[in-house]
Design a protein around this motif. Structure first.
Motif, short mmCIF file in Angstrom:
data_model
loop_
_atom_site.label_atom_id
_atom_site.label_comp_id
_atom_site.label_asym_id
_atom_site.label_seq_id
_atom_site.Cartn_x
_atom_site.Cartn_y
_atom_site.Cartn_z
N ARG A 158 0.84 -1.22 0.00
CA ARG A 158 0.00 0.00 0.00
C ARG A 158 0.86 1.26 0.00
NH1 ARG A 158 -3.95 -0.43 -2.69
NH2 ARG A 158 -5.05 1.52 -2.57
N ILE A 159 1.95 1.23 0.78
CA ILE A 159 2.87 2.38 0.82
C ILE A 159 3.51 2.57 -0.57
CG2 ILE A 159 5.01 3.29 1.87
CD1 ILE A 159 2.80 3.25 3.91
N TYR A 160 3.83 1.46 -1.20
CA TYR A 160 4.44 1.53 -2.54
C TYR A 160 3.46 2.17 -3.52
CZ TYR A 160 6.76 0.07 -6.83
OH TYR A 160 7.37 0.07 -8.06
N PHE A 161 2.17 1.81 -3.38
CA PHE A 161 1.16 2.41 -4.25
C PHE A 161 1.15 3.93 -4.09
CE2 PHE A 161 -3.15 4.26 -4.22
CZ PHE A 161 -3.45 4.19 -5.57
N LEU A 162 1.20 4.38 -2.82
CA LEU A 162 1.16 5.84 -2.56
C LEU A 162 2.40 6.53 -3.12
CD1 LEU A 162 -0.23 5.94 1.10
CD2 LEU A 162 -1.45 6.49 -0.99
N PHE A 163 3.57 5.94 -2.89
CA PHE A 163 4.81 6.61 -3.29
C PHE A 163 5.14 6.42 -4.77
CE2 PHE A 163 5.24 6.82 1.22
CZ PHE A 163 6.00 7.95 1.46
N HIS A 164 4.70 5.29 -5.33
CA HIS A 164 5.05 5.02 -6.74
C HIS A 164 3.93 5.47 -7.69
CE1 HIS A 164 6.91 2.95 -10.12
NE2 HIS A 164 5.71 2.46 -10.41
N ASP A 165 2.74 4.90 -7.52
CA ASP A 165 1.66 5.19 -8.46
C ASP A 165 1.10 6.59 -8.30
OD1 ASP A 165 2.14 2.51 -8.64
OD2 ASP A 165 0.06 1.92 -8.86
N TRP A 166 1.11 7.08 -7.05
CA TRP A 166 0.46 8.37 -6.81
C TRP A 166 1.47 9.51 -6.85
CZ3 TRP A 166 -0.76 10.78 -1.53
CH2 TRP A 166 -1.61 11.89 -1.68
N LEU A 167 2.49 9.43 -6.00
CA LEU A 167 3.43 10.56 -5.89
C LEU A 167 4.63 10.44 -6.84
CD1 LEU A 167 3.45 10.89 -1.98
CD2 LEU A 167 2.22 12.32 -3.62
N HIS A 168 4.84 9.29 -7.44
CA HIS A 168 5.97 9.04 -8.36
C HIS A 168 7.31 9.37 -7.71
CE1 HIS A 168 3.04 8.41 -11.51
NE2 HIS A 168 2.51 9.58 -11.23
N LEU A 169 7.45 9.10 -6.42
CA LEU A 169 8.71 9.39 -5.71
C LEU A 169 9.69 8.21 -5.79
CD1 LEU A 169 7.38 11.23 -2.53
CD2 LEU A 169 8.48 12.23 -4.52
N VAL A 170 9.18 7.01 -5.97
CA VAL A 170 10.08 5.83 -6.09
C VAL A 170 9.79 5.08 -7.38
CG1 VAL A 170 10.50 5.46 -3.64
CG2 VAL A 170 8.49 4.44 -4.70
#
Lengths: 214, 369
Positions: free
Chosen positions: A202-214
């Motif tokens: 879920r954290i990966y979804f927020l940082f990757h899919d949403w914020l594009h930080l990782v």
């Protein structure tokens, strides 16, 4: 359109996470959407995957016994709906009784064949088994068997209800509950690892899919 | 120098027979491997329906080294013949026709005789102790801490002026733990009615909800307070696992129940529910047979009914002699199983030391296939 859905999913994820702080309007909003939409989803699911194919379509497509046997579940379903009419609501108990009786009957044979008999057989282990030329390996293997046998038998004594757990029975049941707790501890750690991986997802979804930080 | 191509040789013999212990419609075909099995591409099984002169139809194929094929979806009572085609590259050789075989269903699964014997012995024990109970013989059952705490939890919740929340899990009415949970619910509902407390039961399954409504109503009637029963407090929430967890969490933080009962079938939502119940300061009594969820309940709730303690609950709470007799029969059966374990362990140890394979007969008798 995908961007919009990602923002909605991220917003709802954060709204659900906000419950970790305390109950708040964002959580309430996400919770009501979740509960409402899931209830609606299951209603549609039951219609399209149970009632329509297994009752209505099957009635049209089948012939003979396979067709007319469908009258039984149809009548039981109608009986359940009598709960909406207080004067004849008692009829619904028959449908419940049928389901409960069927569940108990299936449960007995299922548990016997799926758990009990295989467990009985798996517990019949040799306490000394020379499986290798190494005496140390054989000792370790035999000790493992001894632990399995001891754990199973003492755990059964823990679930013995007809006598107070005192004296010899008390000692055996204490050993049994110790084995059970060790097993639960291992299971706890294993499951927590699985939950952490869900959180990471879920954290990966927020940082990757949403914020594009990782 | 190029080696000559290998000629396919047919399998020496083919045997067909009705698949044993099945519900019909199946024939098993067995054959000896072709002498050139190591270079075989596949064995293709052909079926002839009705007579040896019928048109052969391919029933399926298996890879080299395989000697058995199960042909399903056949007509019971019809005669079938088979032959096996051995493929080597693009060349093939056919075996002779098998014997005729007729599929049929069997009434008894002979591979499960041990389960039948155990069931009959347990049935006999149950019948014996039922007779004992009917003749008025007192049957003892030890204290179970989690069940002793039921009355305390309901009383504490009433004193605090808060409702009681009973969560019957996400099982269905055909699940045995759900039935055990409904037995506990009846006791909780009766106590709640005696103390004039409010009881809330959110449900995952509509049929469990219907059964729960009946059980709560009965509990209120037994307490002599049918006027206090409110059907709207036993309601359906959603049939989605985490939707249910989110909904119940919301109920907990808003209604602030004084006592939370988590009884029945639980999966990954167990810790979410138990932690939320803990955070609002409710006394919590949990119970489930889900082995993977019990550790969470033990960690996060005040009392936990572990596995069979849940099943003993209805007898323990009601003290009804007939229900107590089932516990007595189970206990005698447990002692019987321990005796069986000890005999099996002794024979297996002797078999391992002496190498006498015949001593495995006792363990093998319990094999299910």
């Amino acid at each position: 359109m995908n961007v919009l859905w990602t923002w909605i999913a991220a917003g709802l994820t954060l709204a659900i996470f906000s419950f970790l702080y305390k109950d708040n309007p964002f959580y309430k909003f996400a919770e009501h959407i979740y509960v409402g939409s899931s209830a609606a989803f299951w209603f549609i699911y039951l219609w399209y995957f149970d009632i329509k194919p297994k009752l209505l379509d099957a009635w049209v497509m089948n012939t003979g016994f396979e067709k007319y046997i469908l009258i039984v579940p149809a009548i039981l379903s109608v009986m359940m709906l009598t709960r909406f009419i207080p004067q004849i609501a008692w009829i619904s108990r028959w449908a419940i009784a049928f389901t409960v009786g069927m569940g108990a009957g299936l449960g007995i044979t299922g548990a016997l064949q799926g758990f009990l008999v295989p467990q009985v057989q798996a517990t019949m282990l040799p306490l000394w088994e020379p499986v290798s030329s190494s005496t140390l390996y054989n000792l370790g293997h035999s000790l493992n068997n001894l632990l399995l046998v001891l754990g199973t038998i003492t755990a059964i004594f823990y679930f013995y209800f007809s006598r107070e757990h005192k004296g010899g029975l008390g000692v055996l049941s204490k050993i049994g509950i110790t084995f059970i707790m060790v097993a639960f501890g291992a299971s706890f750690g294993y499951t927590i690892m699985a939950r952490v991986s869900l959180l990471i997802g879920r954290i990966y979804f927020l940082f990757h899919d949403w914020l594009h930080l990782v | 120098m190029k080696s000559p191509p290998i000629v396919p040789l047919p399998v020496p013999s083919v045997r067909a027979y009705d698949t044993p212990n099945d519900a019909g419609g199946s024939i098993t075909v067995e054959w000896e491997l072709s002498p050139v099995d190591s270079v075989v591409r596949m064995y293709e099984v052909y079926r002839l329906e009705g007579s040896p002169e019928a048109e052969p139809v391919s029933a399926g194929f298996v890879l080299r080294g395989t000697q058995k094929f199960q042909d399903n979806n056949l007509k019971d009572g019809e005669t079938y013949y088979y032959f096996v085609r051995t493929w080597v590259g693009e060349e093939y050789a056919d075996s002779r026709l098998s014997n005729p075989a007729v599929p049929s269903a069997q009434w008894f699964h002979t591979g499960r005789k041990s389960a039948l014997v155990i069931l009959l012995i347990y049935g006999g024990l149950l019948f014996y102790y039922l007779q004992q109970a009917r003749s008025g013989k007192p049957l003892y059952i030890r204290k179970i801490a989690g069940l002793e705490a039921v009355d305390e939890a309901v009383g504490r919740s009433t004193e605090m002026g808060r409702p009681i929340l009973f969560i019957p899990g996400i099982g269905y009415v055909s699940d045995i733990p759900t039935l055990a949970a409904l037995a506990i619910l009846k006791r909780v509902a009766k106590k709640a009615a005696e103390y004039e407390a409010e009881i809330i039961v959110p449900n995952f399954d509509p049929i469990v909800m219907t059964a729960a409504q009946e059980v709560v109503k009965e509990g209120f009637m037994e307490a002599g307070r049918p006027d206090l029963y409110n059907e709207k407090n036993v309601y359906f929430l959603t049939a989605d696992q985490f939707g249910y967890a989110a909904g119940v969490d919301g109920i907990m933080v808003r209604e602030k129940p004084g006592a939370v009962f988590l009884q029945g079938v639980f999966y990954a939502e167990s810790l979410i529910l138990a932690e939320t119940g803990h955070s609002i300061g409710a006394i919590q009594i949990s119970g489930t047979t889900s082995v993977t969820q019990l550790p969470f309940f033990i960690a996060a709730t005040d009392y936990t009914l572990i596995g069979e303690e849940m099943y003993a609950a209805s007898a323990y709470l009601s003290r009804d002699p007939l229900s107590l007799s089932t516990i007595k029969a189970e206990d005698v059966a447990k002692l019987g199983f321990i005796a069986v374990f000890l005999i099996g362990i002794l024979l297996e140890t002797l078999a391992a030391i002496t190498g006498n394979q015949a001593l495995h007969f006792f363990k093998n008798w319990f094999s299910l296939f």
